[in-house]
Design an enzyme around this catalytic site. Structure first.
Site, PDB file in Angstrom:
ATOM      1  N   CYS A 110      84.530  48.698  27.981  1.00  0.00           N
ATOM      2  CA  CYS A 110      83.059  48.580  27.932  1.00  0.00           C
ATOM      3  C   CYS A 110      82.419  49.369  29.089  1.00  0.00           C
ATOM      4  CB  CYS A 110      82.660  47.106  27.924  1.00  0.00           C
ATOM      5  SG  CYS A 110      80.973  46.879  27.410  1.00  0.00           S
ATOM      6  N   HIS A 146      85.678  44.717  23.536  1.00  0.00           N
ATOM      7  CA  HIS A 146      86.427  43.856  24.448  1.00  0.00           C
ATOM      8  C   HIS A 146      87.735  43.373  23.821  1.00  0.00           C
ATOM      9  CE1 HIS A 146      83.481  43.426  27.689  1.00  0.00           C
ATOM     10  NE2 HIS A 146      82.610  43.683  26.730  1.00  0.00           N
ATOM     11  N   GLU A 195      90.065  41.817  25.231  1.00  0.00           N
ATOM     12  CA  GLU A 195      90.551  40.592  25.876  1.00  0.00           C
ATOM     13  C   GLU A 195      90.023  39.316  25.241  1.00  0.00           C
ATOM     14  OE1 GLU A 195      88.373  42.718  26.948  1.00  0.00           O
ATOM     15  OE2 GLU A 195      86.894  41.904  28.334  1.00  0.00           O
TER      16      GLU A 195
END
Ligand code: XMP
Length: 520
Positions: free
Chosen positions: A86, A176, A178
């Protein structure tokens, strides 16, 4: 600053994303050590051979507000593989001659990305599908591809959703990986660390156990260590780790404030003194605490009185043990990370947390903090590896000031007893119905209000009991747990029927924020 200079690691440079800790946890779940450092505190000279890969996190900044974020650009020329996520993807692009501008369409939430070319980073990521559902959260985006980069995947609004310069091992993702909302997100992280950084697995509870035991032995030598044992997960794991490392040189002091859950002191004595045969000094200070708290109803005053008295009593008993050099504490990794998440509230500012922080200086003790590299879930795994029972390890968090902050208004022995019983019924029912481990924290509270009820033909005028049960990742934010009506009704009946002093039960359905988890 990098805390462990020797262990191979993936270094996460944090730009203030609310997900930074999640990145570290994902990497560690894959068996590899990772550390977080603030972008303000790291320079290229600190990137030594133990850093096998770097992840630049997301963040709320804008790459053109160059003055607002300090970052040593030379870090990218160290020859270490880099993954930008990002905002990190945008910085990496800008530093390599790309351009970033405000997106015409902001992307928040789910977006589909499609493959443009093969790459090590996306091996097994798309599987046999054309599109993968990823989680985006950005207002800016890369508008011109950096020099010598290729496009690996695009979304409708982000042409450069995944980019790479495979010769320099630079990778950027706009989304993202994660967060769990990104389908197969973990595969991206796995590919980066194993296929691109080629780091070896070096992180498991078993490894940790051996390493931490050795570290404690080396640090402590033949000296004595004291430890404040509360029976909670962190202090229990610290105590058991030290018990394995130094045995009888460890002295645990367990202060019963009288504000513990029902039977808690009995369980602690049974486990640590009788079963694990530790040097356990049991202090029953119930009367002292109740006396000091008489007619005190201000939440902060309660917290301060309890914290100070706890330290005083602990010190009194600690002094009786001669030649103590160390104090063991259950400090965890999130307490040490320099740049805290931007959105996560700093709870210690809202409430004064209870700890034994003032002691080491006052008593001239050195600190042993063996859990300072671990996240809570890792502490739990380590505890199991150290043969602590599941009952201790899976326990819900319990605040230092105990039942005092679950009882707004003044504190009396009678109220404490009523509350202990209500909490016991609630928690036992959660366990009996297989719900305890689905809930992050649950408790009963006693509100300082009496209401009218009817039992048989008699009027009652008794206290109001509040039940709270929440789901959470780390206690920073929380949602209430959605019980079935019949279950919560059953609990209410049980409490009202079996406890004299409570004739009404309410369930707290507020989330955090705006509420906090505890009442005070
Ligand atoms: P709040 O009420 O701030 O609670 O939303 C967040 C988490 O912290 C726990 N808590 C404490 N833990 N000492 C502790 O060790 C304290 O003084 C304390 N106050 C709150 C709370 O139980 C929840 O898990």
């Amino acid at each position: 600053m990098i805390l462990d200079q020797n262990l191979d690691k993936i270094l996460i440079i944090d730009f203030g994303s609310q997900f930074t800790q999640l990145i570290a946890r994902r990497i560690r779940e894959l068996g590899v050590f990772s550390e977080i450092v603030s972008h303000k505190k790291i320079n290229f000279k600190q990137i030594n051979n133990s850093v096998k890969g770097i992840i630049l996190s997301g963040g709320p900044l804008n790459v053109y507000e160059i003055n607002k974020y300090s970052f040593d650009n030379k870090i990218v020329n160290k020859g270490v593989p880099i993954l930008g996520i990002c905002f990190g993807h945008q910085i990496l692009s800008k530093l390599n001659g790309g351009k970033v501008k405000q997106s015409r369409h902001r992307e928040f939430g789910s977006a589909y990305i499609y493959k443009k070319r093969e790459s090590l980073l996306i091996k097994n990521f798309f599987k046999n599908k054309k599109f993968v559902d990823v989680w985006m959260s950005h207002a800016d985006q890369v508008s011109k591809l950096p020099k010598n980069f290729d496009v690996v995947a695009s979304s409708e609004n982000s042409k450069f959703a995944i980019i790479e310069n495979r010769f320099r091992n630079f990778y950027g993702v706009q989304f993202h990986p994660e967060v769990t909302h990104t389908e197969n997100g973990k595969i991206i992280i796995k590919n980066f660390i194993f296929l691109i950084c080629r780091i070896k697995k070096n992180w498991s509870a078993k490894n940790q156990k051996i390493k931490l035991i050795n570290n404690v032995r080396n640090k402590v030598g033949d000296n004595k260590v004291i430890c404040a044992l509360s029976g909670g997960v962190d202090s229990s794991v610290v105590a058991q780790l030290l018990n394995k490392a130094i045995g009888k040189k460890l002295y645990c002091i367990f202060v019963n404030t009288g504000l513990l859950r029902k039977n808690e002191e009995k369980q602690v004595i049974k486990t640590f003194k009788k079963k694990l045969k530790m040097n356990l000094i049991y202090v029953n200070a119930e009367k002292e605490f109740i006396k000091k708290l008489k007619n005190v109803s201000d939440p902060e005053k309660k917290r301060k009185i309890i914290g100070n008295l706890f330290i005083k009593i602990f010190e009194r008993y600690a002094k009786r043990i001669k030649n103590v050099k160390f104090l063991a504490q259950g400090t965890l990794y999130p307490d040490l990370i320099e740049s805290k998440s931007v959105t996560g509230s700093n709870t210690s500012k809202i409430k004064s947390h209870h700890n034994v922080g003032g002691l080491p200086k006052k008593m001239k003790l050195k600190l042993v903090e063996p859990l300072k590299f671990l996240f809570k879930d890792e502490v739990r795994k380590l505890g199991l590896e150290l043969n602590l029972s599941k009952e201790i390890i899976q326990r819900h968090p319990f605040p230092g000031p105990g039942l005092a902050i679950r009882m707004p208004g003044n504190i009396t022995k009678e109220k404490i007893n009523i509350l202990k019983e209500a909490d016991f019924i609630f928690i036992k029912s959660l366990k009996d119905n297989g719900l305890y481990n689905k809930i992050w924290q649950a408790y009963a509270a006693l509100l300082p209000v009496k209401t009218v009820g009817v039992m048989g033909d008699n009027r009652t005028y008794e206290y109001l009991c509040l039940l709270r049960a929440i789901t959470s990742e780390d206690g920073m934010t929380a949602d209430f747990y959605d019980f079935k009506k019949s279950f919560i009704q059953m609990i209410s009946n049980k409490i009202v029927n079996s406890i004299r002093g409570i004739n009404r039960v309410v369930y707290d359905i507020t989330s955090k924020p705006p509420s906090t988890i505890e009442l005070e």
